[in-house]
Motif scaffolding. Structure first.
Motif, PDB file in Angstrom:
ATOM      1  N   ALA A 180      21.867 -15.976 -10.915  1.00  0.00           N
ATOM      2  CA  ALA A 180      23.061 -16.642 -10.388  1.00  0.00           C
ATOM      3  C   ALA A 180      22.892 -16.899  -8.893  1.00  0.00           C
ATOM      4  CB  ALA A 180      24.296 -15.788 -10.660  1.00  0.00           C
ATOM      5  N   GLN A 197      26.085 -17.740 -18.463  1.00  0.00           N
ATOM      6  CA  GLN A 197      25.981 -16.327 -18.836  1.00  0.00           C
ATOM      7  C   GLN A 197      24.528 -15.870 -18.879  1.00  0.00           C
ATOM      8  OE1 GLN A 197      28.198 -16.576 -22.502  1.00  0.00           O
ATOM      9  NE2 GLN A 197      30.134 -15.979 -21.533  1.00  0.00           N
ATOM     10  N   ARG A 200      23.246 -15.261 -15.384  1.00  0.00           N
ATOM     11  CA  ARG A 200      23.681 -13.950 -14.884  1.00  0.00           C
ATOM     12  C   ARG A 200      22.763 -12.854 -15.420  1.00  0.00           C
ATOM     13  NH1 ARG A 200      29.363 -12.569 -13.472  1.00  0.00           N
ATOM     14  NH2 ARG A 200      30.291 -14.415 -12.534  1.00  0.00           N
ATOM     15  N   ARG A 226      22.483  -9.202  -7.828  1.00  0.00           N
ATOM     16  CA  ARG A 226      22.411  -9.957  -9.068  1.00  0.00           C
ATOM     17  C   ARG A 226      21.413  -9.337 -10.047  1.00  0.00           C
ATOM     18  NH1 ARG A 226      25.149 -12.252  -5.789  1.00  0.00           N
ATOM     19  NH2 ARG A 226      26.161 -14.299  -5.789  1.00  0.00           N
TER      20      ARG A 226
END
Length: 293
Positions: free
Chosen positions: A213, A205, A208, A16
């Motif tokens: 996330a 978003q 992320r 991530r």
């Protein structure tokens, strides 16, 4: 003897972070925390010879510290995905010699270690007497809105729930962990930051691009169902929107600090050693309970 339960998947965390860098990292929270940490450190009014930036996922904190003149040398120890660290480390096994550091700082990193009590104990051993730990990490109230919306949406559309938002530590629990690690003069406080978005998808978003996330070891591996996602957006807008239609997301930033014990530090008085009665100090009559002699 078995080790700590793996709440977070270290491989997923690394993936991530790499994806966040590829997308263009979102660092507005890290910038805020770095500025606040420098302000808090300035209130200490002392110079630290040797310092470590521990685990911070981007250079913001190290860069902010470099401008203060409060530290002789700061080295960054953290994940390889950050790219500019001096030493890549396993966050669960710190490579510091006993009593080798004057200051350890960390920004938005310690919330994803699996053995936080063990890491705090290692930090305590690494600090010289009267050395300081000052860190910020996400607390238990972080993303409560998203957690609630996910729970309801999955219950309605999938007949059950799966872990979607990390279970971060509570403020009072962190205070107890500082004491358990042997740190003196422990202090905890919280800063709640509410960010508003045009749509819940914009929040997801941003998560992320923060590398934040879902990194839970017990997360559901199957892709999120379309009907679950649609219902999630509906619930989020119904429960957590403002009159202008924008939705809220709460980030609870918990601050922790503690010192390696030193004889110069203030100590609590021994029980029974007070020289002035509380009633006299408050200038009120003293009332004895029935049965007191």
């Amino acid at each position: 003897m078995s080790g700590p339960i793996a709440i977070f998947d270290s491989h997923a965390l690394a993936a991530r972070r790499r994806r966040a860098q590829a997308l263009g990292a979102e660092t507005f929270l890290l910038e805020r925390v770095s500025e606040d940490l420098v302000d808090r450190l300035g209130a200490v009014k002392r110079h630290f010879g040797t310092a470590v930036d521990l685990g911070t996922p981007a250079p913001n904190l190290s860069a902010a510290l470099a401008t203060t003149g409060m530290i002789g040398r700061t080295r960054a120890f953290g994940p390889a995905e950050r790219g500019d660290v001096d030493v890549v480390i396993d966050p669960e096994a710190l490579p510091f010699a006993p009593e080798s550091l004057d200051l350890i700082v960390s920004a938005l990193a310690l919330q994803t270690v699996n053995d936080l009590p063990g890491v705090l104990a290692q930090i305590r051993r690494a600090l010289r007497p009267d050395g300081l730990l000052l860190a910020a990490l996400f607390g238990s109230g972080t993303l409560n809105e998203l957690r609630e919306a996910f729970t309801v949406a999955e219950s309605e559309t999938a007949g059950g729930i799966s872990p979607r938002v990390a279970p971060f530590a509570d403020l009072r629990d962190l205070g107890a962990l500082l004491q358990r690690a042997g740190l003196a003069l422990p202090v905890t406080d919280v800063d709640r930051v509410v960010v508003r978005y045009a749509h819940p998808l914009a929040l997801m978003q941003d998560l992320r691009r923060m590398g934040a996330a879902n990194p839970l070891a017990d997360r559901r591996r199957a892709p999120l169902r379309r009907d679950t996602l649609t219902r999630l957006f509906e619930i989020y807008a119904e429960r957590f929107s403002d009159p202008d239609g924008r939705v809220r997301a709460t980030f609870e930033i918990v601050w922790i600090s503690g010192w390696a014990p030193h004889e110069s530090q203030q100590k609590p008085l021994r029980p029974g050693s007070a020289k002035v009665r509380l009633a006299d100090a408050l200038k009120v009559p003293e009332e004895r309970l029935r049965g007191d002699s």
